[in-house]
Design a protein around this motif. Structure first.
Motif, short mmCIF file in Angstrom:
data_model
loop_
_atom_site.label_atom_id
_atom_site.label_comp_id
_atom_site.label_asym_id
_atom_site.label_seq_id
_atom_site.Cartn_x
_atom_site.Cartn_y
_atom_site.Cartn_z
N THR A 124 16.33 -5.86 60.27
CA THR A 124 16.18 -4.67 59.43
C THR A 124 15.59 -3.48 60.19
O THR A 124 15.07 -2.56 59.60
N ARG A 125 15.70 -3.51 61.51
CA ARG A 125 15.11 -2.45 62.33
C ARG A 125 15.60 -1.07 61.90
O ARG A 125 14.82 -0.16 61.66
N GLU A 176 25.07 3.38 53.52
CA GLU A 176 24.57 2.14 54.11
C GLU A 176 24.78 2.09 55.62
O GLU A 176 24.80 1.02 56.23
N ILE A 177 24.91 3.26 56.24
CA ILE A 177 25.20 3.32 57.67
C ILE A 177 24.11 2.68 58.51
O ILE A 177 24.38 2.03 59.52
N ASN A 178 22.85 2.83 58.13
CA ASN A 178 21.76 2.25 58.93
C ASN A 178 21.77 0.72 58.85
O ASN A 178 21.51 0.04 59.86
N GLU A 179 22.08 0.19 57.69
CA GLU A 179 22.25 -1.26 57.59
C GLU A 179 23.40 -1.73 58.49
O GLU A 179 23.36 -2.82 59.06
N GLY A 180 24.42 -0.88 58.61
CA GLY A 180 25.54 -1.19 59.48
C GLY A 180 25.14 -1.26 60.94
O GLY A 180 25.65 -2.09 61.71
N ALA A 230 23.70 -4.65 61.45
CA ALA A 230 24.73 -5.69 61.45
C ALA A 230 25.50 -5.69 62.77
O ALA A 230 25.84 -6.76 63.31
N LEU A 231 25.77 -4.50 63.32
CA LEU A 231 26.49 -4.42 64.59
C LEU A 231 25.61 -4.92 65.73
O LEU A 231 26.06 -5.68 66.59
N ALA A 232 24.35 -4.49 65.75
CA ALA A 232 23.45 -4.88 66.83
C ALA A 232 23.23 -6.39 66.88
O ALA A 232 23.05 -6.97 67.96
#
Length: 379
Positions: free
Chosen positions: A21-22, A359-363, A366-368
């Motif tokens: 959740t960074r 929700e781009i930051n959650e994305g 998820a990518l990282a």
């Protein structure tokens, strides 16, 4: 218009949440309302249908790719032309377009020699946050300049881009497929077909199974490679690599053994899609005499590569850089789409899901963490 703006990079050591959740907690990307600019001469206004989250976006957020801030991020997208600037005669309102992140000028040294992915003017304007035909257009309601990301700034509902930043495609291509052609497919496919020019019967290994690496796997299969060894520390990506055409899969610890079984003394080509100097060095150990390592990843600018120098002249090995897959987008995107239509390029396998832009930051998280390959966003 609305867009996702990065005001300050967030290096890995900087506080801002932990683990999965960074970015969701720290929210480095902020959805903001901006003035909607009109295109100037040589430019187009594009309604963004889907934008796609790429590691190159994450590299700006974490400071690995230093860009002028604040910046409206996003560089891989599909949309429809809604406004045509003066002097643009070959694109019309309503055209279905893929956006590409190198708007080649057509006249510089690189463009004149058939390598538009290395366009000198595009490198300059992409680095400064401007557009090919003029200074940055994006502004806040208070008039504060917002820089463009790679001439696209696709995490938005609308973008002004240079005519040279779009490729018109047919309406039969679903947007969830088309969205990935402007970066991931061009880069991964091009690394194999353009930079390495892989021939039927050669052997290929791909390190890093994100969307770029998996596109490279597809390209190797399309080229008729005899062995395609796909390597990633995340076992969750291994079946996907097999579905994309790999003949063997494993973790980095498995790589040497898999390559030995397949080829004996190393593969003909390794595609490095991790963005690690350490991985690049190891890849050189995995190619046979006369083989080539193609580097498409983006290491941190401070990273340095140290390898035994004798392997180049002594063993004829080559280390090749590949930016945007040495692509000619106007040529390659239609060609790759023909392969897709023929069922030879299953790009839809790269698509993970679609989320709202908020929700781009959650994305980013998820990518990282490797949970997604290509997550698309809608504003």
């Amino acid at each position: 218009m609305i867009a996702a703006i990065l005001h300050a990079a967030m290096p890995p050591g900087q506080p801002g949440g932990t683990g999965a959740t960074r970015y969701a907690e720290s929210k480095p990307l902020v959805i903001e309302e901006l003035e909607r600019p009109d295109p100037r001469a040589g430019e187009l206004g594009v309604s963004i249908t889907y934008s796609s989250l790429c590691h190159s976006d994450l590299s700006v957020v974490d400071g690995s790719r230093v860009r002028p801030l604040p910046m409206a991020l996003g560089h891989e997208a599909v949309g429809r032309v809604v406004t045509v600037g003066e002097g643009v005669n070959d694109v019309k309102e309503g055209d279905h377009v893929v956006l590409v992140f190198v708007p080649s000028c057509g006249s510089c040294r690189a463009c004149a020699t058939g390598r538009p992915a290395l366009c000198h003017r595009a490198a300059e304007t992409n680095g400064s946050g401007d557009l090919l035909h003029g200074e940055a257009l994006l502004k806040t309601a208070e008039g504060k300049r917002i820089n463009h990301h790679l001439g696209v700034s696709a995490f938005a509902d609308y973008a002004v881009v240079a005519r040279e930043s779009v490729v018109v495609i047919n309406d039969d291509v679903p947007d969830t497929v088309a969205a990935m052609f402007g970066c991931a497919v061009l880069t991964g496919m091009g690394a194999v077909l353009n930079t390495a020019a892989v021939q039927a019967g050669q052997s290929v290994a791909v390190f890093g199974l994100g969307a770029v690496g998996l596109s490279a796997v597809m390209a190797a299969s399309l080229a008729g490679a005899s062995d395609i060894i796909a390597i990633d520390p995340n076992p969750g990506k291994h079946q996907l690599a097999l579905d994309c055409g790999a003949t063997a899969v494993g973790t980095p610890d498995d790589a040497a053994a898999l390559i030995a079984v397949a080829t004996g003394d190393g593969v003909d080509v390794v595609v490095e899609a991790v963005g690690s100097a350490k991985v690049i060095a190891s890849c050189l150990e995995h190619v046979t005499r006369g083989g080539a390592v193609v580097s498409v990843g983006l290491p941190h600018p401070s990273a340095e590569l140290t390898v035994p120098a004798l392997q180049f002249a002594g063993a004829g090995k080559r280390l090749l850089g590949s930016y945007m897959g040495d692509a000619v987008p106007e040529r390659d995107i239609p060609l790759y789409l023909e392969h897709w239509r023929a069922g030879k390029l299953p790009v839809e396998l790269l698509y993970t899901d679609t989320k709202p832009l908020r929700e781009i930051n959650e994305g980013l998280d998820a990518l990282a963490s490797g949970q997604v390959v290509r997550r698309l966003f809608q504003a």
